[in-house]
Write an enzyme that holds these catalytic residues in place. Structure first.
Site, mmCIF file in Angstrom:
data_model
loop_
_atom_site.group_PDB
_atom_site.id
_atom_site.type_symbol
_atom_site.label_atom_id
_atom_site.label_comp_id
_atom_site.label_asym_id
_atom_site.label_seq_id
_atom_site.Cartn_x
_atom_site.Cartn_y
_atom_site.Cartn_z
ATOM 1 N N ASP A 327 0.795 -1.226 0.000
ATOM 2 C CA ASP A 327 0.000 0.000 0.000
ATOM 3 C C ASP A 327 0.826 1.274 0.000
ATOM 4 O O ASP A 327 0.357 2.323 -0.439
ATOM 5 C CB ASP A 327 -0.943 0.006 1.207
ATOM 6 C CG ASP A 327 -2.084 -0.981 1.036
ATOM 7 O OD1 ASP A 327 -2.491 -1.194 -0.106
ATOM 8 O OD2 ASP A 327 -2.555 -1.534 2.043
ATOM 9 N N TYR A 411 -10.471 -0.707 2.613
ATOM 10 C CA TYR A 411 -9.892 -0.651 3.961
ATOM 11 C C TYR A 411 -9.577 0.783 4.366
ATOM 12 O O TYR A 411 -9.225 1.618 3.531
ATOM 13 C CB TYR A 411 -8.611 -1.492 4.046
ATOM 14 C CG TYR A 411 -8.846 -2.880 4.582
ATOM 15 C CD1 TYR A 411 -9.267 -3.074 5.883
ATOM 16 C CD2 TYR A 411 -8.662 -4.002 3.786
ATOM 17 C CE1 TYR A 411 -9.498 -4.345 6.389
ATOM 18 C CE2 TYR A 411 -8.883 -5.277 4.271
ATOM 19 C CZ TYR A 411 -9.301 -5.434 5.581
ATOM 20 O OH TYR A 411 -9.533 -6.693 6.072
#
Length: 660
Positions: A327, A411
């Protein structure tokens, strides 16, 4: 990994600014520029414009050229440590430039004082982070593809506008994909229907891979037709049937104002002094963290940041096994940070701070309220009740918290740097949001569902992990530091230990880089202490700071797995390296479509000495997420973190003299 919700809005660069004005998420910067008073001050709008202009004036860029990253080129550490206010200092910007038509990546450094390009080099065979325009390109390419249209029609979907696409970096590549060297992304599909939360309706069995260099679908998988949930998974107040009774008002306020001071990007509070920055890749970072013990301002660490994170999914099915998201490096986590609100992510007594970034065209913009700072109560700081005199001494604990939040598609994460009054520095990550769902025909949980759990009818949650690595440039009382590993063991019963109750602690220096690749061990209560052997405390011992782990996990992908080779940093909890300014990322500079063994394995290959050196601690912490029934939307916030706790650093608890 996962493109953030925000990215669905950012379909083209002109649209970014239209949306930002209408939603109030971004602001056009004013002509007035903040003063640049320190070498670590964040880049200003004018400096970003200067850097991009210098590149364009000296290099011929195509219309497709993108700037995936524009950030401060961090100055020489010694120059920063010797800096005094009013003294002249260098200012440079670091830029990553990607030419998609050529499939080439360049790095440039611009001297902002002379407004010239001081360094330019091609970085061969790498792929920088994905940029927002590539998501729109990939969406247009896929929705025009007849094979994809037939795959949707086979599932009863004829209105293609009802299909939402989440674009991922390609993750694990096939041999054929790897051989081409092309820039790829993979699309996952969801049915929007009547609700806005489409994450509960994954269109399973279809994955599209797009070649971003050619603008064509490289491959399309249409493996199985699985029913998808038609329920409304919205979670706004209007969509919910019954609401809990509202709680009585709880107000958090400081009638006399905050106790911390902010000057430029420097913050002072309760003996602490430090600088902060919002980096487009790393997110919220700290610099020059020091503590005033009443006599001296003593350094603790020079630089601290989230270095990388990886989220491996544990289903071997081909449409899932490629999903391993980096990420930080694949998506530039910092630029995906959210605007926060007082009374929500940040309590009412907090202060919200802005950050300046650059878009892929190299144009500066501001995101307001992207950093929050506030004080909070944490219960008791210390206490003792004396029975003989009935004397009760107690002090309340106050903490200073700096927070950022980021949405990475489904998320949500927050990163919190927490300063304690006793000299402890804490990192706390919060994980929440929506589970990445897998479509299934199942209506009830089966005993065979070992790869996850049924979380609702037709929705399966796949087992996965979240691993974070933090780079900690510790300078405990100076730069000449060493790391001691402490292990506890019970001694055998003998004449010296007749009752078998003896507990012994051994301290072992981690002398070389290859030796300092370590794991937590509950059996020995293993801990690590960073000490400065050149200094002595009042007892003649070396002052230090202890790394105290919180909850953690082992990395479950097995030896030989491709994700284990790409994310080797996650296979151990602690790495220690000798300071080198270019070694910044645990997974390597370019984890998107990377080769195995990048980052930390390379950094330790020269096996340098770690005794009395300027050292870097790399700490990895993991969360193993086994989804649970009912946990699709608004997944309850879980936490993971660690602390740096003074050990022999102070002669007494620095909070002992707090007034009542």
């Amino acid at each position: 990994m996962i493109k953030r919700l925000k990215r669905f809005l950012w379909l083209s660069i002109p649209l970014i600014f239209v949306i930002s004005i209408s939603l109030g998420l971004m602001e056009k910067l004013t002509a007035q520029q903040p003063s640049i008073s320190h070498p670590l001050s964040s880049l200003t709008e004018a400096e970003i414009n200067t850097a991009v202009s210098a590149i364009k004036s000296e290099k011929t860029l195509s219309e497709m050229a993108a700037f995936p990253l524009i950030a401060l080129q961090e100055p020489d550490k010694e120059e920063v440590l010797k800096f005094t206010p009013g003294k002249a200092f260098q200012r440079k910007a670091f830029l990553v430039i990607y030419e998609r038509s050529l499939n080439k990546t360049y790095e440039g450094i611009v001297d902002l004082r002379s407004k010239t390009l001081s360094s330019w080099k091609e970085i061969p065979s790498v792929q920088p982070a994905l940029v927002s325009s590539e998501y729109e390109l990939a969406t247009q390419v896929v929705k025009a593809d007849s094979r994809w249209q037939k795959a949707m029609q086979r599932r009863g979907i004829t209105d293609f506008d009802q299909v939402k696409i989440s674009w991922w970096a390609p993750g694990i590549l096939s041999q054929k994909e790897e051989a081409t060297g092309n820039r790829l992304c993979r699309g996952l599909f969801y049915y929007k229907g009547k609700g806005w939360n489409y994450y509960g309706s994954p269109i399973e069995g279809v994955v599209a891979t797009v070649n971003l260099n050619t603008g064509k679908v490289a491959s399309l998988v249409d493996s199985k037709n699985v029913p998808f949930s038609k329920e409304n998974w919205n979670y706004d107040v209007k969509s919910l049937d019954k609401l809990l009774s509202p709680l009585k008002v709880l107000k958090i306020f400081q009638p006399n104002g905050q106790s911390f001071q902010i000057q430029d990007n420097e913050i002072s509070w309760q003996g602490w002094k430090f600088r902060y920055s919002m980096h487009p890749r790393n997110g919220l970072m700290l610099y020059q963290v020091a503590y005033n013990d009443g006599e001296n301002i003593r350094p603790v660490l020079y630089r601290a940041s989230l270095s990388e994170m990886v989220v491996p999914y544990g289903d071997p099915e081909p449409n899932w096994s490629f999903r391993n998201a980096f990420d930080v490096g694949e998506y530039n986590l910092g630029v995906l940070a959210n605007t926060m609100e007082l009374g929500k992510e940040i309590p009412e007594n907090g202060v919200l701070l802005n950050a300046v970034f650059a878009n892929e065209q190299g144009e500066p913009y501001k995101i307001p309220g992207v950093i929050g700072i506030y004080e909070r109560d944490r219960g008791m700081l210390w206490k003792h009740y004396e029975y003989n005199t009935q004397r009760n001494d107690v002090r309340r604990s106050r903490e200073l918290v700096m927070k950022m939040t980021v949405a990475i598609d489904n998320y949500d994460y927050s990163i919190n740097w927490i300063f304690h009054q006793d000299g402890t520095l804490e990192v706390q990550n919060e994980l929440t949001g929506i589970v990445l769902a897998q479509g299934t025909a199942a209506q009830k949980q089966s005993e065979d569902d070992s790869y996850g759990r049924l979380i609702a009818k037709n929705i399966f949650g796949v087992n996965h992990q979240h691993f974070f690595n933090y780079r900690l440039d510790l300078d405990v009382d100076g730069q000449a530091n060493s790391v001691m590993e402490m292990n506890v063991k019970a001694l055998p019963m003998d004449e010296k230990n007749p009752l078998g109750n003896a507990i012994a602690v051994t301290e072992t220096p981690l002398a070389k880089e290859t030796v300092a690749v370590r794991d937590l061990d509950m059996k020995s209560s293993r801990q690590w202490m960073i000490v400065n052997a050149d200094k002595k405390n009042a007892l003649g011992a070396a002052p230090g700071y202890m790394l105290m782990s919180g909850g953690n996990s082992m990395f479950f992908p097995v030896e030989g797995s491709k994700i284990r080779q790409r994310a080797e940093f996650a296979t151990h909890h602690l790495w220690v390296t000798k300071y080198k300014p270019a070694e910044l990322y645990a997974g390597g500079d370019y984890p998107n479509q990377t080769q195995p063994g990048q980052g930390l394995p390379k950094y330790i290959a020269d096996d340098e000495s770690l005794l009395g050196e300027d050292i870097i601690l790399w700490y990895t912490m993991g969360v193993t997420h086994i989804p649970r029934s009912g946990g699709l939307a608004g997944d309850a916030c879980s936490q993971s973190g660690f602390q740096l706790i003074p050990r022999g650093f102070f002669s007494r608890n620095p909070a002992i003299n707090l007034p009542e």
